[in-house]
Design an enzyme around this catalytic site. Structure first.
Site, short mmCIF file in Angstrom:
data_model
loop_
_atom_site.label_atom_id
_atom_site.label_comp_id
_atom_site.label_asym_id
_atom_site.label_seq_id
_atom_site.Cartn_x
_atom_site.Cartn_y
_atom_site.Cartn_z
CD GLN A 75 48.31 47.22 46.10
OE1 GLN A 75 48.89 47.07 47.16
NE2 GLN A 75 48.23 46.69 44.88
P1 GTP Z 1 44.08 48.32 41.94
O1 GTP Z 1 44.73 47.83 40.79
O2 GTP Z 1 44.59 47.47 43.21
O3 GTP Z 1 43.97 49.90 42.47
O4 GTP Z 1 42.59 47.90 41.77
P2 GTP Z 1 41.65 48.20 40.74
O5 GTP Z 1 40.51 49.26 40.82
O6 GTP Z 1 42.17 48.01 39.26
O7 GTP Z 1 40.36 47.02 40.88
P3 GTP Z 1 40.27 45.62 39.67
O8 GTP Z 1 40.14 46.24 38.49
O9 GTP Z 1 41.66 44.97 39.56
O10 GTP Z 1 39.01 44.77 40.46
C1 GTP Z 1 39.16 44.30 41.84
C2 GTP Z 1 38.19 43.40 41.64
O11 GTP Z 1 36.79 43.62 41.75
C3 GTP Z 1 38.72 42.23 40.56
O12 GTP Z 1 38.27 40.96 41.42
C4 GTP Z 1 37.45 42.55 39.71
O13 GTP Z 1 36.82 41.24 39.06
C5 GTP Z 1 36.24 42.98 40.68
N1 GTP Z 1 35.19 43.62 39.98
C6 GTP Z 1 35.65 44.95 39.13
N2 GTP Z 1 34.32 45.52 38.76
C7 GTP Z 1 33.48 44.69 39.22
C8 GTP Z 1 32.09 44.84 39.10
O14 GTP Z 1 31.43 45.84 38.56
N3 GTP Z 1 31.20 44.03 39.97
C9 GTP Z 1 31.89 43.04 40.66
N4 GTP Z 1 30.88 42.29 41.23
N5 GTP Z 1 32.99 42.83 40.67
C10 GTP Z 1 33.94 43.98 40.18
#
Ligand code: GTP
Ligand code: MG
Length: 183
Positions: A75
């Site tokens: 974020q």
């Molecule tokens: P921050 O902690 O806010 O920086 O986000 P992050 O990069 O850690 O992302 P996070 O792992 O929380 O995933 C964000 C969303 O994307 C979640 O709803 C996951 O389920 C979804 N997501 C993650 N990887 C994939 C993927 O390969 N395919 C799909 N369709 N959704 C995904």
């Protein structure tokens, strides 16, 4: 090389790109080991991931590496935390949401800022890119993501890009295998 060592890995990338989902998949305790119910539990866990606040530290071992992963929040308001960990980082995993075309330019800006940072710029630190969410219909290919981020301009660091689907765990092992083979 990175083999049989303790290694600090920084996991960076915009919010919602899938960093925490990837790290959860990489943690050995999260692999399906036979029991059906256990798998259901784990799938539920994968869906319950919430945006990271600040950062979180995960430690786990694979056959050849002992990982300490800094799972940074993507974020905007937390991105200024990233640089405080650059010095300690020995490898970087940079995650891109391949379906988020609108923010590809923001991802590039953050990557360029990272690459130009004094604690990163002159080090041969390996960078593994995940072109994540390849399962989504409008996802760009890893080649296209690589072009948009101008990865070919990175000449002084080993880097590698893998298409991945973090929810299903696809493409992740290829990436980690590459990381484990770098020096
Ligand atoms: P921050 O902690 O806010 O920086 O986000 P992050 O990069 O850690 O992302 P996070 O792992 O929380 O995933 C964000 C969303 O994307 C979640 O709803 C996951 O389920 C979804 N997501 C993650 N990887 C994939 C993927 O390969 N395919 C799909 N369709 N959704 C995904
Ligand atoms: Mg997260």
């Amino acid at each position: 090389g990175l083999k049989k060592k303790e290694v600090n890995v920084l996991c960076l990338g915009l919010d919602n790109s899938g960093k925490t989902t990837i790290i959860n998949q990489l943690k050995p305790t999260n692999s399906c080991l036979g029991e059906k119910n256990w798998c259901h539990l784990l799938q539920a866990q994968a869906q319950d991931i919430v945006p990271t606040i600040g950062f979180s530290i995960e430690k786990f071992k694979t056959s050849s590496l002992s990982f300490t992963v800094f799972d940074m929040s993507g974020q905007g308001r937390y991105r200024n935390l990233w640089e405080h960990y650059y010095k300690e980082g020995q490898a970087i995993i940079f995650v891109i949401d391949s379906s988020d075309k609108l923010r590809m330019v923001v991802a590039k800006e953050e990557l360029d800022t990272l690459l130009n940072h004094p604690d990163i710029k002159h080090r041969r630190i390996p960078i593994l890119f995940f072109a994540n969410k390849m399962d989504l219909r409008d996802a760009l290919s890893s080649v296209k993501v690589s072009q948009l981020l101008c990865l070919e301009n990175i000449k002084d660091k080993p880097w590698h890009i893998c298409a991945s689907n973090a929810v299903q765990g696809e493409g992740l092992q290829e990436g980690v295998d590459w990381l484990q083979g770098t020096d």
